[in-house]
Design an enzyme around this catalytic site. Structure first.
Site, PDB file in Angstrom:
ATOM      1  CG  ASP A  70      -6.735  -7.812  10.107  1.00 27.10           C
ATOM      2  OD1 ASP A  70      -7.993  -7.488   9.528  1.00 27.10           O
ATOM      3  OD2 ASP A  70      -6.429  -6.540   9.401  1.00 27.10           O
TER       4      ASP A  70
ATOM      5  NE  ARG B 253      -4.158  -0.753   2.640  1.00 28.46           N
ATOM      6  CZ  ARG B 253      -3.937  -0.957   3.391  1.00 28.46           C
ATOM      7  NH1 ARG B 253      -3.592  -1.240   4.130  1.00 28.46           N
ATOM      8  NH2 ARG B 253      -4.970  -2.504   3.051  1.00 28.46           N
TER       9      ARG B 253
ATOM     10  CG  ASP C  69      -0.546 -10.504   7.556  1.00 27.58           C
ATOM     11  OD1 ASP C  69      -0.748  -9.403   6.585  1.00 27.58           O
ATOM     12  OD2 ASP C  69       0.594 -11.518   7.226  1.00 27.58           O
TER      13      ASP C  69
ATOM     14  CG  ASP D 199       1.300  -4.556   7.369  1.00 29.79           C
ATOM     15  OD1 ASP D 199       0.808  -5.364   7.341  1.00 29.79           O
ATOM     16  OD2 ASP D 199       0.443  -3.245   7.685  1.00 29.79           O
TER      17      ASP D 199
ATOM     18  CG  ASN E 143       0.284  -0.410  10.515  1.00 31.85           C
ATOM     19  OD1 ASN E 143      -1.564  -0.916   9.305  1.00 31.85           O
ATOM     20  ND2 ASN E 143      -0.563   0.549   9.923  1.00 31.85           N
TER      21      ASN E 143
ATOM     22  CD  GLU F 289      -4.517  -9.710   5.724  1.00 30.02           C
ATOM     23  OE1 GLU F 289      -3.889  -9.650   5.036  1.00 30.02           O
ATOM     24  OE2 GLU F 289      -5.373  -9.624   6.533  1.00 30.02           O
TER      25      GLU F 289
ATOM     26  CG  ASP G 273      -4.065  -4.081  10.766  1.00 35.45           C
ATOM     27  OD1 ASP G 273      -2.678  -4.146  10.142  1.00 35.45           O
ATOM     28  OD2 ASP G 273      -4.191  -4.479   9.980  1.00 35.45           O
TER      29      ASP G 273
END
Length: 175
Positions: free
Chosen positions: A120, A23, A105, A103, A87, A123, A107
């Protein structure tokens, strides 16, 4: 390590463990830039996802990065109060092009009353297997999650009362 200068406008880029760009946040104004801490502000900026999709943030935000912490914090100023999005990821680096981090994952979403939710985890579990996160990374992230939750509970660092508001006042001077 170089660091962004106060008043400059930079990109923030997050990557995944496999090196893939995740991102990009455009135009964050640096309010404080040192080798250990970067605080930036932005408002209604464009965010580009790895698949090319773009969206615009909805409110002003203050971003907090520390070179020794495996998380970063975004304080979003909303009508209902300050909401935080945290994050878990590597400490930041700055290469003159952008502030960058990996990152991982996990959060944490923090509400104005300072209650929070960990997001997450599924994830994280999936990517841990797919991208073969080393055990050391997993251990660091678990300790960092504990550190982050402790800071939230104790209202320390970017969670201190008026921290976000004070930096937002500085951000308004650059607009």
């Amino acid at each position: 390590m170089s660091f962004p200068t106060t008043g400059s406008s930079i990109q923030i880029q997050s990557y995944k463990h496999n090196g893939q760009l995740h991102r990009v946040w455009e135009e964050t104004v640096i309010l404080r830039g040192t080798s250990s801490v970067v605080i930036g502000g932005n408002d209604r900026i464009i965010v580009t996802e790895s698949d090319g999709r773009q969206w615009r943030t909805r409110e002003p935000a203050i971003c907090y990065f520390n070179s020794e912490q495996w998380f970063n914090v975004i304080g979003m100023l909303r009508e209902q109060g300050i909401h935080y999005y945290c994050n878990l990821g590597t400490p930041f680096t700055y290469d003159g092009e952008a502030l960058k981090y990996i990152d991982y994952d996990l959060d944490v979403k923090v509400f104005p009353d300072m209650t929070y939710t960990i997001l997450d985890e599924d994830e994280f579990a999936l990517h841990k297997i797919e991208m073969n996160y080393p055990k050391e990374i997993n251990d660091i992230l678990r300790r960092s999650l504990d550190e982050l939750c402790s800071m939230i509970n104790q209202r320390k660092g970017p969670f201190e009362p008026e921290f976000i508001e004070n930096w937002y006042e500085r951000f308004l001077e650059y607009r």
